[in-house]
Each structure stands twice: as structure tokens, then as C-alpha cells.
Design an enzyme around this catalytic site. Structure first.
Site, PDB file in Angstrom:
ATOM      1  CE1 TYR A 105      -4.588  -2.091   4.810  1.00  0.00           C
ATOM      2  CE2 TYR A 105      -3.534   0.032   4.464  1.00  0.00           C
ATOM      3  CZ  TYR A 105      -4.104  -1.119   3.957  1.00  0.00           C
ATOM      4  OH  TYR A 105      -4.176  -1.297   2.595  1.00  0.00           O
TER       5      TYR A 105
ATOM      6  CB  SER B  90      -0.870   0.008   1.261  1.00  0.00           C
ATOM      7  OG  SER B  90      -1.433   1.292   1.470  1.00  0.00           O
TER       8      SER B  90
HETATM    9  P1  NAP Z   1     -11.174  -6.323  -0.559  1.00  0.00           P
HETATM   10  O1  NAP Z   1     -12.024  -6.115  -1.764  1.00  0.00           O
HETATM   11  O2  NAP Z   1     -11.791  -6.145   0.792  1.00  0.00           O
HETATM   12  O3  NAP Z   1     -10.497  -7.769  -0.679  1.00  0.00           O
HETATM   13  C1  NAP Z   1      -9.764  -8.322   0.371  1.00  0.00           C
HETATM   14  C2  NAP Z   1      -9.532  -9.785   0.037  1.00  0.00           C
HETATM   15  O4  NAP Z   1      -8.723 -10.359   1.090  1.00  0.00           O
HETATM   16  C3  NAP Z   1     -10.822 -10.605  -0.020  1.00  0.00           C
HETATM   17  O5  NAP Z   1     -10.754 -11.493  -1.090  1.00  0.00           O
HETATM   18  C4  NAP Z   1     -10.815 -11.353   1.313  1.00  0.00           C
HETATM   19  O6  NAP Z   1     -11.447 -12.627   1.243  1.00  0.00           O
HETATM   20  C5  NAP Z   1      -9.327 -11.577   1.495  1.00  0.00           C
HETATM   21  N1  NAP Z   1      -9.001 -11.906   2.883  1.00  0.00           N
HETATM   22  C6  NAP Z   1      -9.266 -11.180   4.005  1.00  0.00           C
HETATM   23  N2  NAP Z   1      -8.810 -11.847   5.090  1.00  0.00           N
HETATM   24  C7  NAP Z   1      -8.268 -13.012   4.644  1.00  0.00           C
HETATM   25  C8  NAP Z   1      -7.633 -14.110   5.264  1.00  0.00           C
HETATM   26  N3  NAP Z   1      -7.446 -14.144   6.588  1.00  0.00           N
HETATM   27  N4  NAP Z   1      -7.206 -15.138   4.481  1.00  0.00           N
HETATM   28  C9  NAP Z   1      -7.364 -15.124   3.124  1.00  0.00           C
HETATM   29  N5  NAP Z   1      -7.963 -14.085   2.494  1.00  0.00           N
HETATM   30  C10 NAP Z   1      -8.394 -13.055   3.235  1.00  0.00           C
HETATM   31  O7  NAP Z   1      -9.926  -5.319  -0.561  1.00  0.00           O
HETATM   32  P2  NAP Z   1      -8.890  -4.880  -1.693  1.00  0.00           P
HETATM   33  O8  NAP Z   1      -8.936  -3.414  -1.749  1.00  0.00           O
HETATM   34  O9  NAP Z   1      -9.077  -5.671  -2.918  1.00  0.00           O
HETATM   35  O10 NAP Z   1      -7.522  -5.264  -0.969  1.00  0.00           O
HETATM   36  C11 NAP Z   1      -6.598  -6.196  -1.505  1.00  0.00           C
HETATM   37  C12 NAP Z   1      -5.205  -5.791  -1.041  1.00  0.00           C
HETATM   38  O11 NAP Z   1      -4.871  -4.520  -1.573  1.00  0.00           O
HETATM   39  C13 NAP Z   1      -5.046  -5.677   0.469  1.00  0.00           C
HETATM   40  O12 NAP Z   1      -3.794  -6.193   0.875  1.00  0.00           O
HETATM   41  C14 NAP Z   1      -5.097  -4.186   0.697  1.00  0.00           C
HETATM   42  O13 NAP Z   1      -4.415  -3.783   1.876  1.00  0.00           O
HETATM   43  C15 NAP Z   1      -4.392  -3.688  -0.551  1.00  0.00           C
HETATM   44  N6  NAP Z   1      -4.654  -2.281  -0.861  1.00  0.00           N
HETATM   45  C16 NAP Z   1      -5.881  -1.868  -1.257  1.00  0.00           C
HETATM   46  C17 NAP Z   1      -6.074  -0.528  -1.556  1.00  0.00           C
HETATM   47  C18 NAP Z   1      -7.397   0.013  -2.028  1.00  0.00           C
HETATM   48  O14 NAP Z   1      -7.517   1.238  -2.149  1.00  0.00           O
HETATM   49  N7  NAP Z   1      -8.393  -0.800  -2.293  1.00  0.00           N
HETATM   50  C19 NAP Z   1      -5.016   0.374  -1.424  1.00  0.00           C
HETATM   51  C20 NAP Z   1      -3.787  -0.085  -1.006  1.00  0.00           C
HETATM   52  C21 NAP Z   1      -3.613  -1.421  -0.737  1.00  0.00           C
HETATM   53  P3  NAP Z   1     -12.980 -12.881   1.711  1.00  0.00           P
HETATM   54  O15 NAP Z   1     -13.765 -11.692   1.224  1.00  0.00           O
HETATM   55  O16 NAP Z   1     -13.313 -14.162   1.020  1.00  0.00           O
HETATM   56  O17 NAP Z   1     -13.002 -12.993   3.203  1.00  0.00           O
END
Ligand code: NAP
Length: 267
Positions: free
Chosen positions: A165, A152
Site C-alpha cells: 500500500y 495517502s
Molecule cells: P473504501 O470506503 O473502501 O472505498 C474504496 C472505493 O474504491 C470503493 O468505492 C471501491 O468500490 C473502490 N474500488 C476498489 N477497487 C476498485 C477497482 N479495482 N476499480 C474501481 N473501484 C475500485 O475506502 P476509502 O477510505 O474511501 O478509500 C478511498 C481512497 O482514499 C483510497 O485510494 C484510499 O487509499 C485513500 N485513503 C483512505 C484513507 C482512510 O483513512 N480512509 C486514508 C488515506 C488514503 P467497490 O466497493 O464498489 O468495490
């Protein structure tokens, strides 16, 4: 099952929604074998599988909590048995559990660390072990395995109210770099992508609210919120032989968020 020549086998953690789903679909469109890991959203994982297959890839859904060692070991065993090895790990699963620091419970701290940092450690370790057993794999003269950490911008931008986080993402930065240094001689590449604001479930209360979205856009010089595809395209590049000389690097995919936009008119 024997793998087809030049077909990558890719494990994407947290592939049931958002960025992980976008990455899984992008690899599917390139004909990859895509392992779709999820934790709680079975329907989301099934939706990803449908889209991976529609793009021409082969998919396999595996439920596992990335923070639990026995579940991670089982997942990697199933992957390597099904596809006879692994080429790419996309270490993506991550959560937020926000709180003012004085009110943050140990449980909130540990939950975030368990998924975001321990989970990425456990999956990376198992990927390294799998790569070590399959020397001679990969494009000729190129890496035998690739890991891409999804970190991130908060691995370098401090974030008040989100100390757990930001600490987990800061930890990923050194995990990625130290591991890259250790395994480069084995021809294993390790890199990270640090997304800025990408519209997914993790932050939908921000981009679905008109006022919060306007405030967020003030932090993005490029003046748009990112999409999962913006991250997926870079993940595919980092996992391909086209980026074979890149290791230990973070690519910030953030519309300029890390350019300190507050300095456009101040300072
Ligand atoms: P998201 O839509 O909430 O997706 C999160 C994913 O992680 C879901 O598939 C969830 O699975 C899975 N997950 C959560 N806990 C888990 C566990 N204990 N074991 C295995 N899987 C798990 O969020 P996202 O934005 O796509 O985030 C993905 C990554 O990008 C994260 O690392 C986040 O920190 C990073 N990120 C996102 C942003 C942003 O703006 N969106 C910015 C910077 C970084 P289930 O739903 O099946 O539980």
C-alpha cells in the site's frame, strides 16, 4: 447530450463508498454532472446516485475495474459521450491487502498495485486524452481540465505491514508531480490530496474498536478522526478556478498526522 454552461462534469473513481462517495455528493451539491464509478458495490453506487441527485446534481453510474485497460477505455468513452466531455477526474479508487512483508504473496502485491497505481495511471491518461480534445472548455483564462489524485499520508510516512500500500501511494506522488510538469503548458492542472485517518470501510476495524481508536488518536494532533467531507471540501476547491495557480501540489488533510506527533514529548 449537450452540457449546461459552467456545469462541471466530474468522474469520481471508487464512488460507491467512503471518501469517493463523499466527494461525489459534494460535487452533486454544486450542481455538477457526477460520474459514479464502482467495482463491486452496486448498492453503494445507487446510494451515492440518490444523494448526488438530492443535492441537485446529475449522476451516472459506471461499473469498471480501474486496473483493467479495456474497462477504463469503455468508461471514458461512455462519460464523454453522455456529457460531451470531462472537466475533472477524481482518481480515488484504492484498496489495502495487508501482510507482513515475508508473507506477502505476489498476488497481494499486484492487486494493490493494479488498483492503486496502475488504475490511477490508466484513468489519468484517459482524462488527459479527453482534455486534449476539448480546448476552449473551462472558465475563461483558467485550466481546461483538472486531475486530483487521492493518495495517502503513507506517500511519505513509511508503514510496516503495509509495504504494498505505502509503495503504491509513494508511486502516486511522483506520478502526480511528473504528470503535472508535463501537462501544465496545456493548461491542465494535476494535484493530490493525501488523507490521514478518515472513517470509512477501509479502516473500520480500527475506528470501531475502542482501544485501537484510542491508539490511533495518539497519532493525530488534532484529536479527531477525519470524515469523508474533510476530503471532499478540498477536492472541490482543487477542481475549481479558485485554485487555478496550484499544480503539482499535495495537500495533506490529516489533522496534523504528518507533523511527527511522537516528538511532542520526546526527542
Ligand atoms: P473504501 O470506503 O473502501 O472505498 C474504496 C472505493 O474504491 C470503493 O468505492 C471501491 O468500490 C473502490 N474500488 C476498489 N477497487 C476498485 C477497482 N479495482 N476499480 C474501481 N473501484 C475500485 O475506502 P476509502 O477510505 O474511501 O478509500 C478511498 C481512497 O482514499 C483510497 O485510494 C484510499 O487509499 C485513500 N485513503 C483512505 C484513507 C482512510 O483513512 N480512509 C486514508 C488515506 C488514503 P467497490 O466497493 O464498489 O468495490
Amino acid at each position: 447530450m449537450a452540457i449546461k454552461e459552467n456545469v462541471q462534469t466530474v468522474l469520481v473513481t471508487g464512488a460507491s463508498s467512503g471518501i469517493g462517495q463523499g466527494i461525489a455528493i459534494a460535487f452533486g451539491m454544486r450542481g455538477a454532472n457526477v460520474v459514479i464509478n464502482y467495482y463491486s458495490d452496486e448498492k453503494g453506487a445507487a446510494d451515492t446516485l440518490k444523494k448526488v441527485e438530492a443535492g441537485g446534481g446529475k449522476g451516472l453510474i459506471l461499473k469498471a475495474d480501474v486496473g483493467e485497460e479495456d474497462e477504463v477505455l469503455r468508461m471514458f468513452k461512455e462519460v464523454t459521450e453522455e456529457f460531451d466531455g470531462l472537466d475533472v477526474l477524481i482518481n480515488n479508487a484504492g484498496i489495502q491487502d495487508d501482510s507482513a512483508f515475508a508473507d506477502m504473496s505476489l498476488e497481494q502485491w499486484e492487486n494493490v498495485m493494479s488498483t492503486n497505481l496502475t488504475g490511477q495511471f490508466l484513468c489519468a491518461r484517459e482524462a488527459i486524452r479527453a482534455f486534449g480534445k476539448q480546448k476552449g472548455r473551462g472558465a475563461k483564462g483558467k485550466a481546461i481540465g483538472n486531475i486530483v489524485f487521492i493518495s495517502s499520508v503513507h506517500d511519505i510516512i513509511p508503514w510496516a505491514g503495509h509495504v504494498n500500500y505505502a509503495s503504491s501511494k509513494g508511486g502516486i506522488l511522483m506520478l502526480m508531480k511528473s504528470l503535472a510538469l508535463e501537462v501544465a503548458p496545456q493548461k491542465i492542472r494535476v494535484n493530490a490530496i493525501s488523507p490521514g485517518a478518515i472513517a470509512t470501510d477501509i479502516n473500520d476495524e480500527v475506528w470501531k474498536d475502542k482501544k485501537k481508536k484510542k491508539d490511533l488518536l495518539e497519532l493525530i494532533p488534532y484529536k479527531r478522526i477525519g470524515l469523508p467531507e474533510d476530503i471532499a471540501n478540498v477536492a472541490v476547491f482543487l477542481a475549481s478556478p479558485d485554485s487555478d495557480y496550484i499544480t503539482g501540489t499535495t495537500i495533506y488533510v490529516d489533522g496534523g498526522m504528518t507533523l511527527y506527533p511522537g516528538f511532542v514529548e520526546n526527542g
